[in-house]
Design an enzyme around this catalytic site. Structure first.
Site, mmCIF file in Angstrom:
data_model
loop_
_atom_site.group_PDB
_atom_site.id
_atom_site.type_symbol
_atom_site.label_atom_id
_atom_site.label_comp_id
_atom_site.label_asym_id
_atom_site.label_seq_id
_atom_site.Cartn_x
_atom_site.Cartn_y
_atom_site.Cartn_z
ATOM 1 N N GLN A 276 4.042 -10.723 -3.510
ATOM 2 C CA GLN A 276 4.592 -9.682 -2.643
ATOM 3 C C GLN A 276 3.888 -9.590 -1.290
ATOM 4 O O GLN A 276 4.183 -8.698 -0.499
ATOM 5 C CB GLN A 276 4.605 -8.333 -3.354
ATOM 6 C CG GLN A 276 3.257 -7.712 -3.607
ATOM 7 C CD GLN A 276 3.363 -6.513 -4.526
ATOM 8 O OE1 GLN A 276 3.583 -6.658 -5.718
ATOM 9 N NE2 GLN A 276 3.204 -5.314 -3.971
ATOM 10 N N SER B 296 -3.766 6.022 0.143
ATOM 11 C CA SER B 296 -3.369 4.617 0.044
ATOM 12 C C SER B 296 -4.629 3.782 -0.118
ATOM 13 O O SER B 296 -5.669 4.105 0.471
ATOM 14 C CB SER B 296 -2.652 4.208 1.336
ATOM 15 O OG SER B 296 -2.561 2.801 1.419
ATOM 16 N N GLY C 99 -3.821 9.363 -5.824
ATOM 17 C CA GLY C 99 -2.389 9.064 -5.982
ATOM 18 C C GLY C 99 -2.151 8.294 -7.277
ATOM 19 O O GLY C 99 -1.308 8.673 -8.103
ATOM 20 N N HIS C 100 -2.915 7.209 -7.474
ATOM 21 C CA HIS C 100 -2.787 6.426 -8.716
ATOM 22 C C HIS C 100 -3.120 7.287 -9.932
ATOM 23 O O HIS C 100 -2.426 7.233 -10.950
ATOM 24 C CB HIS C 100 -3.765 5.247 -8.711
ATOM 25 C CG HIS C 100 -3.528 4.219 -7.645
ATOM 26 N ND1 HIS C 100 -4.447 3.935 -6.670
ATOM 27 C CD2 HIS C 100 -2.475 3.401 -7.405
ATOM 28 C CE1 HIS C 100 -3.982 2.974 -5.885
ATOM 29 N NE2 HIS C 100 -2.780 2.636 -6.310
HETATM 30 P P1 AMP Z 1 -0.216 0.335 -5.208
HETATM 31 O O1 AMP Z 1 -1.464 0.140 -5.985
HETATM 32 O O2 AMP Z 1 -0.423 0.706 -3.793
HETATM 33 O O3 AMP Z 1 0.759 -0.814 -5.394
HETATM 34 O O4 AMP Z 1 0.510 1.592 -5.832
HETATM 35 C C1 AMP Z 1 0.748 1.702 -7.208
HETATM 36 C C2 AMP Z 1 1.608 2.914 -7.460
HETATM 37 O O5 AMP Z 1 0.943 4.070 -6.963
HETATM 38 C C3 AMP Z 1 2.968 2.847 -6.751
HETATM 39 O O6 AMP Z 1 3.970 3.391 -7.605
HETATM 40 C C4 AMP Z 1 2.753 3.726 -5.546
HETATM 41 O O7 AMP Z 1 3.929 4.323 -5.046
HETATM 42 C C5 AMP Z 1 1.822 4.786 -6.124
HETATM 43 N N1 AMP Z 1 1.080 5.459 -5.065
HETATM 44 C C6 AMP Z 1 0.318 4.888 -4.107
HETATM 45 N N2 AMP Z 1 -0.177 5.833 -3.266
HETATM 46 C C7 AMP Z 1 0.307 7.029 -3.717
HETATM 47 C C8 AMP Z 1 0.179 8.380 -3.280
HETATM 48 N N3 AMP Z 1 -0.548 8.712 -2.208
HETATM 49 N N4 AMP Z 1 0.814 9.341 -3.982
HETATM 50 C C9 AMP Z 1 1.568 9.032 -5.072
HETATM 51 N N5 AMP Z 1 1.724 7.770 -5.535
HETATM 52 C C10 AMP Z 1 1.109 6.776 -4.866
#
Ligand code: AMP
Length: 284
Positions: free
Chosen positions: A61, A185, A36-37
């Site tokens: 947060q 995630s 995702g990242h």
């Molecule tokens: P995080 O590290 O969880 O704070 O996420 C950082 C960025 O990655 C945020 O913009 C999230 O929405 C995005 N993100 C996290 N998981 C996914 C995913 N499965 N698909 C797309 N974007 C994601």
């Protein structure tokens, strides 16, 4: 790929890049990268000449009983992954340099932050908007890429950018899922093998909601209840919320249309908080 830890150095590099007329793309993250990242980073590369990925586990947060202390972190692992997709700078600011002892500012977006995750996690979105505003000022991006996985966060950031006149284009990127359907995630790393079925109930519940939404005679409340029952069949799951809202206002929908989105948050084993979402009908 260069690693930068000082906000002052980061801003000075960003100013130099802008002076040279280079376009900057930012991907804000809390690390423990997954596909995702990485897909967000690839998107940033498509639209900008220079890509900065920030990695900061932002204490503001997290609530007092949340997983700040156990949040997965491995800078060496993430360095390799970011370098492999062609990120130019991994910006991992020092905690003390981000929030000095006299730090006293809070960025608050009203309305959009009140329901859903905002109701369950008081102060969470203030922490997000405050850190993202700082990251924007430190990295001076032309583009910032955010995932639709955190749908409410995306709406809140878009509103902050508009209200505070940040000269930044926010780009929304679709959710990346495992082959099973589970939305990727960093918190999936907490799941044990025996928790997988429970975790999969979110994406399966959404698939069920989409089928029901195809029949206009089924009321919104009934769809929400069916999904809740489906998820709660797994004893590990405690539903935090299941809501069907308008994609822009995040206000509850009375009926389903192409701007309706189902948003779900579930706690697995009273600890692993997972979220997922999807629009319910194809966009018109
Ligand atoms: P995080 O590290 O969880 O704070 O996420 C950082 C960025 O990655 C945020 O913009 C999230 O929405 C995005 N993100 C996290 N998981 C996914 C995913 N499965 N698909 C797309 N974007 C994601």
């Amino acid at each position: 790929m260069k690693v930068v830890t000082s906000p002052v150095e980061m801003q000075s590099i960003a100013l130099d890049l802008r002076g040279l007329g280079r376009t900057i793309g930012l991907v804000p993250t809390m690390g423990w990268f997954h596909e995702g990242h990485l897909s967000l980073m690839r998107k940033a590369k498509e639209v900008s000449e220079f890509v900065i990925t920030s990695l900061f586990v932002n204490p503001l947060q997290f609530g007092p009983s949340e997983d700040l202390e156990s949040y997965p972190y491995d800078l060496e692992r993430d360095k390799e992954l970011a370098a492999a997709v062609g990120v130019d700078i991994l910006y991992a600011p020092d905690q003390e340099l981000m929030y000095s002892g006299t730090f006293a500012t809070n960025v608050h977006v009203e309305g959009l932050t009140e329901g859903l995750c905002g109701a369950a996690r008081p102060g969470h979105f203030d922490g997000v908007t405050t850190v993202v505003a700082k990251l924007f000022n430190q990295t001076l991006p032309h583009f910032a890429v955010f995932g639709q996985k955190d749908f409410q966060q995306l709406a809140v950031i878009k509103r902050m950018v508009r209200d505070l006149d940040f000269p930044i284009e926010v780009i929304a990127h679709p959710i990346i899922r495992e082959a099973s359907g589970l939305a990727m995630s960093s918190r999936n790393s907490y799941l044990k093998v025996e928790d997988r079925e429970a975790a999969l109930s979110l994406s399966r519940g959404i698939a069920h909601a989409k089928e029901l939404a195809g029949n206009p005679s089924i009321p919104v409340e009934k769809i929400k209840n069916c999904v809740r029952k489906f998820i709660e069949k797994h004893r590990e799951c405690e539903v935090d919320y299941i809501e069907i809202v308008n994609t822009t206002s995040l206000q509850a929908c009375d009926s389903i249309n192409s701007e309706s989105i189902i948003l779900i948050a579930v706690k697995i084993n009273n600890y692993i908080r997972l979220i997922d979402n999807s629009t319910l009908l194809p966009s018109s």
